[in-house]
Design an enzyme around this catalytic site. Sequence first.
Site, PDB file in Angstrom:
ATOM      1  N   SER A 262       0.842  -1.192   0.000  1.00 19.47           N
ATOM      2  CA  SER A 262       0.000   0.000   0.000  1.00 19.47           C
ATOM      3  C   SER A 262       0.874   1.237   0.000  1.00 19.47           C
ATOM      4  O   SER A 262       2.028   1.202   0.436  1.00 19.47           O
ATOM      5  CB  SER A 262      -0.865   0.027   1.249  1.00 19.47           C
ATOM      6  OG  SER A 262      -0.052   0.319   2.359  1.00 19.47           O
ATOM      7  N   LYS A 263       0.293   2.320  -0.494  1.00 23.34           N
ATOM      8  CA  LYS A 263       1.059   3.566  -0.616  1.00 23.34           C
ATOM      9  C   LYS A 263       1.514   4.086   0.741  1.00 23.34           C
ATOM     10  O   LYS A 263       2.424   4.894   0.831  1.00 23.34           O
ATOM     11  CB  LYS A 263       0.248   4.624  -1.349  1.00 23.34           C
ATOM     12  CG  LYS A 263      -1.063   4.947  -0.661  1.00 23.34           C
ATOM     13  CD  LYS A 263      -1.863   5.931  -1.489  1.00 23.34           C
ATOM     14  CE  LYS A 263      -3.187   6.191  -0.816  1.00 23.34           C
ATOM     15  NZ  LYS A 263      -4.340   6.041  -1.657  1.00 23.34           N
ATOM     16  N   ARG A 264       0.875   3.614   1.808  1.00 21.06           N
ATOM     17  CA  ARG A 264       1.300   4.070   3.131  1.00 21.06           C
ATOM     18  C   ARG A 264       2.699   3.559   3.484  1.00 21.06           C
ATOM     19  O   ARG A 264       3.427   4.182   4.229  1.00 21.06           O
ATOM     20  CB  ARG A 264       0.293   3.631   4.196  1.00 21.06           C
ATOM     21  CG  ARG A 264      -0.865   4.593   4.307  1.00 21.06           C
ATOM     22  CD  ARG A 264      -1.921   4.090   5.260  1.00 21.06           C
ATOM     23  NE  ARG A 264      -2.753   3.072   4.644  1.00 21.06           N
ATOM     24  CZ  ARG A 264      -3.666   3.325   3.722  1.00 21.06           C
ATOM     25  NH1 ARG A 264      -3.883   4.560   3.327  1.00 21.06           N
ATOM     26  NH2 ARG A 264      -4.388   2.372   3.196  1.00 21.06           N
ATOM     27  N   LYS A 265       3.073   2.416   2.901  1.00 20.01           N
ATOM     28  CA  LYS A 265       4.357   1.831   3.275  1.00 20.01           C
ATOM     29  C   LYS A 265       5.368   1.810   2.124  1.00 20.01           C
ATOM     30  O   LYS A 265       6.544   1.601   2.331  1.00 20.01           O
ATOM     31  CB  LYS A 265       4.148   0.380   3.747  1.00 20.01           C
ATOM     32  CG  LYS A 265       3.101   0.215   4.832  1.00 20.01           C
ATOM     33  CD  LYS A 265       3.759   0.210   6.212  1.00 20.01           C
ATOM     34  CE  LYS A 265       2.762   0.350   7.342  1.00 20.01           C
ATOM     35  NZ  LYS A 265       1.878  -0.771   7.493  1.00 20.01           N
TER      36      LYS A 265
END
Length: 485
Positions: A262-265
């Site tokens: 995911s773009k969060r990580k």
Amino acid sequence: MPVNIPIPTDRPVRVRIAPSPTGDPHVGTAYIGLFNRVFASKHGGAFVLRIEDTDQVRSTAASERAIFDSLRWCGVRWDEGPDVGGPYGPYRQSERSDIYREHAARLIREGEAYYCFATAEELAEMRATAREQKRQTSYDRRYRDLPADEVQRRLEAGQPHVVRLKMPIEGVTRFDDGLRGGIEIDNAQIDDQVLLKSDGMPTYHLANVVDDHLMEITHVIRAEEWISSTPKHVQLYKAFGWQPPTFIHMPLLRNPDKSKISKRKNPVSLEYYQRVGILPEALLNFLGRMVWSMPDESEKFSVGQMIEHFDWERLSLGGPIFDIAKLKWLNGLYLRELEDSELVERLRGWLLNDEYLSMLAPLLKERLETLSDFVPKTAFFFGDDRELTAEALVPKKKERKESYKVLKALTEKVEGMRSWDAESIEATLRGHVEATAGWKVRDVFMMTRLAVTGRKATPGLFETMVVLGKAVCQARLRQAMVVLK
Ligand code: GLU
């Protein structure tokens, strides 16, 4: 688990990817596209690119174009699609509405589907009851057996409605996954799924199944996250009296902490990898190697070699970790092998070209005394030389924790932006200032400037962000969040 992926002898292998054009082109699309391409080529079959844009609100033409561009950049070639045509078109679902409506009508005629007139309030009520009773399904099937004359009366009165599939109430739905063997799910866990929405548009399930059938898809190779939809699809094939394709669910790519990528990580946009100077052949090699290995276990291989040696038995279902350090290492191997002249060509194809310099020229003109000033002043447009510290990022008289929250909210707003031009960026940033009590324009702008460029003095912030591109800004904002965390 023995692999069970039959190859038909009476018709060609046909596979597809079916991205929805609702955001930035995802690295997962290239990954699944690669395996579809390799499998199709191995068996002399066709690989279809279908655009699943039935979500009219979230789908955009810009996102569709970006999907084409990014996949082309990667070198994942498709044989049929909205842009190249083919005998099974149209390949864009928004151009196939009549087909879905006819198919839904057929299921109603045959008693496999029904009109449901439930209002939003009724549905909310059913959900609340289901929660109380701790049931997984929520729709209570109250319109499933409405008498025909009552249905007719409501239709004539113009009552809003959807079309739902009559799912079997008891028993189990079973299907074989080519890599995972038999998968079973209790029918009691599946709602009577909606096939046509109240606006007459199909749901993902209906459009996906109808298209896979009409496009004569033999193998559905998609990510693991779709396993839970497959029983619904299997029931739809049954309702139509069609033979389902072979389902092959590929392991999900994962962040270093094993969660779904995911773009969060991790940056997940293909544009990001292109922008930071990853070579497309290295990216495909990396994506292939994450779950598949050559008979000699070599790390470095081309798509051609992958096709030559492809065998599902060599696929590993363990959770593959998207490890950027490994991608860079592999990319380095490819770079080192280039002739000097080829390297120059690659640099030109990347950002050292007239097009990019022409974007920088108007931003830098006022700020140069000598031509050579251009190099240090534009370094952050090419590479990432930021050295961010929390101390610098936190505006004066503000707390670190609060700054983190403000930056996080801003990052999410930036990620949700549909267009990427100076006006939209300015509107987003100013909107964020207004939404943040106690923060001045100066505070928000400086924190953003530092996050995306690493500097206090740069050309105009909005124009700079335009030229950096959304994928890079997004990744840099996320990295700055980590610094403040
Ligand atoms: N439209 C779905 C997606 O966005 C397609 C999933 C599938 O391959 O069936 O990935």
